[in-house]
Scaffold this motif. Structure first.
Motif, PDB file in Angstrom:
ATOM      1  N   THR A   1       0.824  -1.209   0.000  1.00  0.00           N
ATOM      2  CA  THR A   1       0.000   0.000   0.000  1.00  0.00           C
ATOM      3  C   THR A   1       0.857   1.258   0.000  1.00  0.00           C
ATOM      4  OG1 THR A   1      -1.810  -1.115   1.156  1.00  0.00           O
ATOM      5  CG2 THR A   1      -1.749   1.286   1.278  1.00  0.00           C
ATOM      6  N   VAL A   2       1.910   1.256   0.826  1.00  0.00           N
ATOM      7  CA  VAL A   2       2.759   2.439   0.943  1.00  0.00           C
ATOM      8  C   VAL A   2       3.696   2.574  -0.249  1.00  0.00           C
ATOM      9  CG1 VAL A   2       4.510   3.596   2.336  1.00  0.00           C
ATOM     10  CG2 VAL A   2       2.639   2.374   3.462  1.00  0.00           C
ATOM     11  N   VAL A   3       4.354   1.468  -0.609  1.00  0.00           N
ATOM     12  CA  VAL A   3       5.372   1.522  -1.658  1.00  0.00           C
ATOM     13  C   VAL A   3       4.746   1.734  -3.035  1.00  0.00           C
ATOM     14  CG1 VAL A   3       7.194   0.221  -2.825  1.00  0.00           C
ATOM     15  CG2 VAL A   3       6.993   0.136  -0.329  1.00  0.00           C
ATOM     16  N   LEU A   4       3.618   1.050  -3.291  1.00  0.00           N
ATOM     17  CA  LEU A   4       2.975   1.141  -4.598  1.00  0.00           C
ATOM     18  C   LEU A   4       1.930   2.244  -4.666  1.00  0.00           C
ATOM     19  CD1 LEU A   4       2.477  -2.670  -5.331  1.00  0.00           C
ATOM     20  CD2 LEU A   4       4.383  -1.193  -6.008  1.00  0.00           C
ATOM     21  N   HIS A   5       1.717   2.940  -3.552  1.00  0.00           N
ATOM     22  CA  HIS A   5       0.739   4.038  -3.487  1.00  0.00           C
ATOM     23  C   HIS A   5      -0.646   3.581  -3.961  1.00  0.00           C
ATOM     24  CE1 HIS A   5       4.023   6.814  -2.659  1.00  0.00           C
ATOM     25  NE2 HIS A   5       4.666   6.334  -3.703  1.00  0.00           N
ATOM     26  N   LEU A   6      -1.100   2.461  -3.371  1.00  0.00           N
ATOM     27  CA  LEU A   6      -2.414   1.943  -3.716  1.00  0.00           C
ATOM     28  C   LEU A   6      -3.500   2.907  -3.240  1.00  0.00           C
ATOM     29  CD1 LEU A   6      -2.062  -1.830  -2.715  1.00  0.00           C
ATOM     30  CD2 LEU A   6      -1.807  -0.807  -4.981  1.00  0.00           C
ATOM     31  N   PRO A   7      -4.658   2.904  -3.908  1.00  0.00           N
ATOM     32  CA  PRO A   7      -5.781   3.729  -3.421  1.00  0.00           C
ATOM     33  C   PRO A   7      -6.105   3.389  -1.976  1.00  0.00           C
ATOM     34  CG  PRO A   7      -6.252   2.859  -5.606  1.00  0.00           C
ATOM     35  CD  PRO A   7      -4.996   2.188  -5.151  1.00  0.00           C
ATOM     36  N   GLN A   8      -6.511   4.388  -1.219  1.00  0.00           N
ATOM     37  CA  GLN A   8      -6.753   4.200   0.206  1.00  0.00           C
ATOM     38  C   GLN A   8      -7.774   3.107   0.486  1.00  0.00           C
ATOM     39  OE1 GLN A   8      -7.312   8.126   2.216  1.00  0.00           O
ATOM     40  NE2 GLN A   8      -6.717   8.953   0.226  1.00  0.00           N
ATOM     41  N   ALA A   9      -8.837   3.064  -0.298  1.00  0.00           N
ATOM     42  CA  ALA A   9      -9.874   2.046  -0.076  1.00  0.00           C
ATOM     43  C   ALA A   9      -9.330   0.648  -0.314  1.00  0.00           C
ATOM     44  CB  ALA A   9     -11.073   2.314  -0.984  1.00  0.00           C
ATOM     45  N   VAL A  10      -8.478   0.490  -1.323  1.00  0.00           N
ATOM     46  CA  VAL A  10      -7.905  -0.818  -1.641  1.00  0.00           C
ATOM     47  C   VAL A  10      -6.924  -1.254  -0.562  1.00  0.00           C
ATOM     48  CG1 VAL A  10      -6.492  -2.109  -3.280  1.00  0.00           C
ATOM     49  CG2 VAL A  10      -8.217  -0.488  -4.114  1.00  0.00           C
ATOM     50  N   GLY A  11      -5.979  -0.361  -0.238  1.00  0.00           N
ATOM     51  CA  GLY A  11      -4.998  -0.695   0.783  1.00  0.00           C
ATOM     52  C   GLY A  11      -5.644  -0.945   2.134  1.00  0.00           C
ATOM     53  N   GLY A  12      -6.618  -0.116   2.488  1.00  0.00           N
ATOM     54  CA  GLY A  12      -7.307  -0.291   3.760  1.00  0.00           C
ATOM     55  C   GLY A  12      -8.082  -1.590   3.822  1.00  0.00           C
ATOM     56  N   ALA A  13      -8.717  -1.966   2.709  1.00  0.00           N
ATOM     57  CA  ALA A  13      -9.488  -3.206   2.669  1.00  0.00           C
ATOM     58  C   ALA A  13      -8.575  -4.421   2.811  1.00  0.00           C
ATOM     59  CB  ALA A  13     -10.284  -3.287   1.370  1.00  0.00           C
ATOM     60  N   LEU A  14      -7.415  -4.383   2.165  1.00  0.00           N
ATOM     61  CA  LEU A  14      -6.470  -5.497   2.257  1.00  0.00           C
ATOM     62  C   LEU A  14      -5.989  -5.683   3.693  1.00  0.00           C
ATOM     63  CD1 LEU A  14      -4.284  -4.992  -0.953  1.00  0.00           C
ATOM     64  CD2 LEU A  14      -5.816  -6.915  -0.467  1.00  0.00           C
ATOM     65  N   LEU A  15      -5.523  -4.596   4.285  1.00  0.00           N
ATOM     66  CA  LEU A  15      -4.997  -4.692   5.646  1.00  0.00           C
ATOM     67  C   LEU A  15      -6.085  -5.106   6.631  1.00  0.00           C
ATOM     68  CD1 LEU A  15      -2.608  -4.251   7.583  1.00  0.00           C
ATOM     69  CD2 LEU A  15      -3.402  -1.899   7.863  1.00  0.00           C
ATOM     70  N   ALA A  16      -7.252  -4.473   6.548  1.00  0.00           N
ATOM     71  CA  ALA A  16      -8.338  -4.791   7.469  1.00  0.00           C
ATOM     72  C   ALA A  16      -8.785  -6.244   7.331  1.00  0.00           C
ATOM     73  CB  ALA A  16      -9.522  -3.853   7.236  1.00  0.00           C
ATOM     74  N   SER A  17      -8.796  -6.751   6.110  1.00  0.00           N
ATOM     75  CA  SER A  17      -9.219  -8.142   5.873  1.00  0.00           C
ATOM     76  C   SER A  17      -8.255  -9.127   6.513  1.00  0.00           C
ATOM     77  CB  SER A  17      -9.330  -8.408   4.373  1.00  0.00           C
ATOM     78  OG  SER A  17     -10.320  -7.599   3.781  1.00  0.00           O
ATOM     79  N   PHE A  18      -6.959  -8.924   6.258  1.00  0.00           N
ATOM     80  CA  PHE A  18      -5.969  -9.841   6.823  1.00  0.00           C
ATOM     81  C   PHE A  18      -5.976  -9.800   8.347  1.00  0.00           C
ATOM     82  CE2 PHE A  18      -3.791  -9.652   2.586  1.00  0.00           C
ATOM     83  CZ  PHE A  18      -3.780 -11.028   2.350  1.00  0.00           C
ATOM     84  N   LEU A  19      -6.012  -8.595   8.927  1.00  0.00           N
ATOM     85  CA  LEU A  19      -5.969  -8.486  10.376  1.00  0.00           C
ATOM     86  C   LEU A  19      -7.256  -8.975  11.031  1.00  0.00           C
ATOM     87  CD1 LEU A  19      -4.117  -5.109  11.045  1.00  0.00           C
ATOM     88  CD2 LEU A  19      -3.220  -7.441  11.126  1.00  0.00           C
TER      89      LEU A  19
END
Length: 297
Positions: free
Chosen positions: A36-54
């Protein structure tokens, strides 16, 4: 007496797949945060990935400690309390302050993006687990003072995370907007006091619920190590944000106060090094000092 709401009656076969899956989910949370940080993913995408895994990690790891009904109670009270306080503050200014969410984080439940609840739960469960490790709670039974000390320490750990993310998420990214700005890079001090109150309420509710029950006797390999590894995603995010952030520019918050984006990233990384990292190190040292095995006893 049975363990806390066990559904698998300590079936050894269950633990054969639980540990590898926990490692995969922990790794997924770390990788998703890096991407999310390195590739500058959209906030909704990066947030969804992290929230899902955690969230998945918290459910599986929590079930190994408190049983499925116990961790589902944790999930429900976390989602309910956090959403109620968030909506209350948007409407009244209490307890966080006056703000509103933009559309950057996707669909909303009432006035709050759907991603916010799982983020509370995922990071909240990790904060809870770190607090248990620091306090030497080996089996999750919350005996005696632990039923009050664990929520208090876990709440401080949660607020330390918000100290590293709120200025970047609000002032730089505009995921939410503080109507009158604030002294902490556009974020009001009331936000962090409100955070502590909110997370303390759902942590304490769970502690009072769980202390009346017997903790689960699990045999999960890597029980402590997986949660400590998953938490590294919280530690590295602000550091990566500083290293891979865009060029520094001047931005203005809703109150008209100008800020330099690189200053915000630098302070977020510095705060993380002296808050989230020390909590993590304490948990690591305590588990080693106490000779905790890979599972609660």
């Amino acid at each position: 007496m049975t363990a806390l709401l066990r559904t698998d009656t300590a079936n050894p076969a269950t633990y054969l797949w639980t540990s590898p899956l926990l490692w995969m989910l922990a790794a997924g949370s770390v990788i998703s945060h890096i991407a999310t940080v390195v590739l500058h993913l959209p906030q909704a995408v990066g947030g969804a990935l992290l929230a899902s895994f955690l969230t998945l990690f918290g459910l599986l790891h929590g079930a190994a400690t408190y049983g499925w009904r116990g961790i589902l109670f944790f999930l429900v009270v976390c989602l309910g309390v956090s959403n109620a306080f968030e909506n209350l503050s948007i409407l009244t200014g209490f307890p966080f302050g006056w703000y509103h969410y933009s559309d950057a984080l996707g669909p909303k439940l009432f006035l709050v993006p759907l991603l916010i609840g799982p983020a509370y739960f995922g990071v909240g469960y990790l904060s809870w687990t770190l607090a248990r490790a620091i306090l030497g709670d080996k089996d999750g039974s919350l005996a005696g003072l632990l039923s009050f000390a664990t929520p208090a320490i876990a709440s401080f750990i949660m607020v330390s995370w918000d100290l590293t993310i709120d200025p970047m998420a609000s002032t730089i990214n505009g995921s939410w907007v503080w109507h009158t700005g604030g002294s902490y890079f556009g974020v009001p001090v009331s936000n962090f006091l409100g955070w502590y109150l909110t997370v303390y309420v759902f942590f304490q509710c769970f502690a009072l619920y769980a202390r009346r029950r017997i903790a689960t006797d699990t045999k999960v390999s890597g029980y402590w190590a997986t949660s400590l590894f998953a938490y590294t995603s919280i530690i590295i995010a602000p550091i990566l944000g500083l290293l891979f952030g865009a060029d520094s520019i001047s931005i203005t918050d809703a109150a008209g106060h100008p800020w330099q984006t690189q200053d915000i990233r630098s302070v977020a990384a510095l705060v993380g090094l002296f808050t989230t990292l020390p909590f993590w190190l304490l948990a690591v040292f305590k588990t080693q000092e106490a000779g905790l095995s890979s599972q609660p006893r």
